[in-house]
Design an enzyme around this catalytic site. Structure first.
Site, PDB file in Angstrom:
ATOM      1  N   CYS A  65       0.815  -1.219   0.000  1.00  0.00           N
ATOM      2  CA  CYS A  65       0.000   0.000   0.000  1.00  0.00           C
ATOM      3  C   CYS A  65       0.846   1.266   0.000  1.00  0.00           C
ATOM      4  O   CYS A  65       1.653   1.500   0.903  1.00  0.00           O
ATOM      5  CB  CYS A  65      -0.939  -0.002   1.209  1.00  0.00           C
ATOM      6  SG  CYS A  65      -1.947   1.487   1.328  1.00  0.00           S
ATOM      7  N   TRP A 232      -9.106   5.751  -0.109  1.00  0.00           N
ATOM      8  CA  TRP A 232      -9.628   6.398  -1.311  1.00  0.00           C
ATOM      9  C   TRP A 232      -8.778   5.945  -2.491  1.00  0.00           C
ATOM     10  O   TRP A 232      -7.711   5.345  -2.312  1.00  0.00           O
ATOM     11  CB  TRP A 232      -9.599   7.930  -1.169  1.00  0.00           C
ATOM     12  CG  TRP A 232      -8.267   8.453  -0.719  1.00  0.00           C
ATOM     13  CD1 TRP A 232      -7.119   8.576  -1.453  1.00  0.00           C
ATOM     14  CD2 TRP A 232      -7.943   8.923   0.594  1.00  0.00           C
ATOM     15  NE1 TRP A 232      -6.111   9.086  -0.685  1.00  0.00           N
ATOM     16  CE2 TRP A 232      -6.582   9.319   0.580  1.00  0.00           C
ATOM     17  CE3 TRP A 232      -8.676   9.055   1.789  1.00  0.00           C
ATOM     18  CZ2 TRP A 232      -5.926   9.827   1.705  1.00  0.00           C
ATOM     19  CZ3 TRP A 232      -8.014   9.563   2.901  1.00  0.00           C
ATOM     20  CH2 TRP A 232      -6.661   9.949   2.861  1.00  0.00           C
ATOM     21  N   GLU A 237      -5.159   3.406 -10.313  1.00  0.00           N
ATOM     22  CA  GLU A 237      -5.824   2.112 -10.086  1.00  0.00           C
ATOM     23  C   GLU A 237      -6.958   1.920 -11.087  1.00  0.00           C
ATOM     24  O   GLU A 237      -7.194   0.823 -11.582  1.00  0.00           O
ATOM     25  CB  GLU A 237      -6.396   2.039  -8.665  1.00  0.00           C
ATOM     26  CG  GLU A 237      -5.356   2.132  -7.573  1.00  0.00           C
ATOM     27  CD  GLU A 237      -5.999   1.961  -6.199  1.00  0.00           C
ATOM     28  OE1 GLU A 237      -6.290   2.988  -5.567  1.00  0.00           O
ATOM     29  OE2 GLU A 237      -6.216   0.809  -5.777  1.00  0.00           O
TER      30      GLU A 237
HETATM   31  N1  ARG Z   1      -6.909  -1.589  -6.970  1.00  0.00           N
HETATM   32  C1  ARG Z   1      -8.224  -1.873  -6.482  1.00  0.00           C
HETATM   33  C2  ARG Z   1      -9.261  -1.314  -7.443  1.00  0.00           C
HETATM   34  O1  ARG Z   1      -8.918  -0.684  -8.394  1.00  0.00           O
HETATM   35  C3  ARG Z   1      -8.456  -1.277  -5.107  1.00  0.00           C
HETATM   36  C4  ARG Z   1      -7.424  -1.658  -4.050  1.00  0.00           C
HETATM   37  C5  ARG Z   1      -7.440  -0.744  -2.830  1.00  0.00           C
HETATM   38  N2  ARG Z   1      -7.149   0.601  -3.210  1.00  0.00           N
HETATM   39  C6  ARG Z   1      -7.138   1.659  -2.376  1.00  0.00           C
HETATM   40  N3  ARG Z   1      -6.890   2.829  -2.870  1.00  0.00           N
HETATM   41  N4  ARG Z   1      -7.386   1.528  -1.074  1.00  0.00           N
HETATM   42  O2  ARG Z   1     -10.449  -1.448  -7.264  1.00  0.00           O
END
Ligand code: ARG
Length: 358
Positions: A65, A232, A237
């Site tokens: 993370c 968040w 991502e």
């Molecule tokens: N990478 C995942 C997604 O795109 C979420 C993982 C957790 N991400 C976070 N910012 N807490 O759905």
């Protein structure tokens, strides 16, 4: 006497008292109490403050993370008393409403009762509490198997690209129970671009809160298989993975075509150009609609502060470099240029087997 549980409990309780600045004699007393409880019941139960601190440590120890600077702000909902499926659904709803906070997203975790000898286990079947169905010809391919499971339980989706999957909860050996995501929890952002007017016509959207619900939380030897948590989003991502991966929404060709880029050769970097504009659109849209999101440059800087804080506290920073580098322009961040020891510490979050056959 469960020796390994006792050892893990001891390690955690000692850390807890040390880090929170509580006197050593109290730790001793608490340990005697726990020892007795393990002897008598085969397990022990955390005090609320231990649970809270344990969950925060699990975040701090999450080597993958990049957002860990904020580990101390995690809000912990202690829902160990939740009994029925209905209790669990309403706790999930409360969690989402708290996390949403009118767009100023708050990191939170809801902890349901742990696995204990002779007690019914709580499992959440979803990967995330907000997630789109995948049908094979539409939607998110990542959800394909779980979508089939939901259909087998009687749920029917619309067959679109952005159908929110229902929540599926199972207690012990009872049949799983599903429920549609409550209307007030359906929090989404429509994606548009700051300059390209055609972007909104792609009718893309994404949900606002990444809320992982399939990992187990381990604190002092106690395992919580149902402990959904959220932070968040970092823009990449969605923009560099969920929308871009070929085995996800695979949108780069769609965007490159709109940008009138020549896709016959890779030499003109059409993929990279499409990727940049897609990511710009994600960040722009969340910001415009007042929803917390972080770009990868800011997130990396925040992680650097986390690294400094950890060192100042006399702890070695651990991390998983392969996950910490952002998927977009990684070498523009400091993370790329250093290394991390990927040592797994407790408390922590772990992958676990799905509760359903896949
Ligand atoms: N990478 C995942 C997604 O795109 C979420 C993982 C957790 N991400 C976070 N910012 N807490 O759905």
């Amino acid at each position: 006497m469960n020796k390994s549980l006792w050892h893990k409990a001891k390690e955690f309780i000692i850390d807890f008292y040390k880090e929170t600045g509580k006197p050593g004699e109290k730790a001793k007393k608490r340990l005697q109490e726990i020892h007795k409880e393990i002897e008598q019941t085969g397990s022990y139960s955390h005090k609320t403050e231990e649970l809270e601190y344990g969950a925060k440590l699990a975040w701090r120890n999450s080597n993958k993370c990049i957002g860990r600077l904020f580990w101390q702000t995690l809000h912990v909902f202690d829902e160990r008393q939740a009994k029925t499926e209905e209790d669990i659904f309403s706790a999930l709803e409360r969690h989402l409403m708290f996390a949403e906070n009118k767009g100023k997203i708050r990191p939170a975790i809801t902890i349901f009762r742990p696995s204990e000898p002779g007690k019914e286990e709580v499992r959440i079947w979803n990967h995330q509490l907000l997630r789109y169905a995948g049908y094979g010809n539409a939607g998110d391919p990542h959800s394909y198997i779980f979508t089939k499971k939901c259909e087998a339980l009687g749920w029917r989706g619309k067959g679109g690209n952005f159908d929110l999957l229902p929540w599926v909860v199972q207690i012990g050996d009872r049949p799983p129970v599903w429920k549609n995501v409550p209307p007030d929890c359906r929090l989404e952002v429509n994606i548009s671009h700051p300059e390209y007017d055609w972007f909104k016509d792609l009718r893309l959207k994404w949900y606002t809160i990444p809320l992982i619900s399939d990992m187990k939380l381990e604190i002092g030897g106690i395992v919580f298989k149902a402990a959904p948590f959220n932070g968040w989003y970092m823009g990449t991502e969605i923009g560099a993975r969920n929308f871009a991966d070929e085995d996800r929404y695979n949108l780069l060709p769609v965007i490159a075509e709109k940008m009138k880029l020549d896709m016959k050769h890779s030499f003109n970097l059409w993929k990279d150009r499409a990727l940049i504009e897609l990511n710009a659109a994600i960040l722009f849209s969340f910001k415009e609609q007042g929803i917390t999101i972080v770009d990868h440059h800011t997130a990396a800087r925040q992680h650097r502060v986390f690294e400094q804080n950890e060192e100042a506290a006399g702890r070695k920073v651990t991390g998983d470099w392969t996950w910490l580098i952002p998927p977009l322009s990684p070498a523009t961040t400091h993370i790329f240029h250093r290394s991390y020891k990927n040592i797994v510490q407790s408390p922590n979050f772990f992958y676990q087997e799905t509760p359903y056959q896949s």
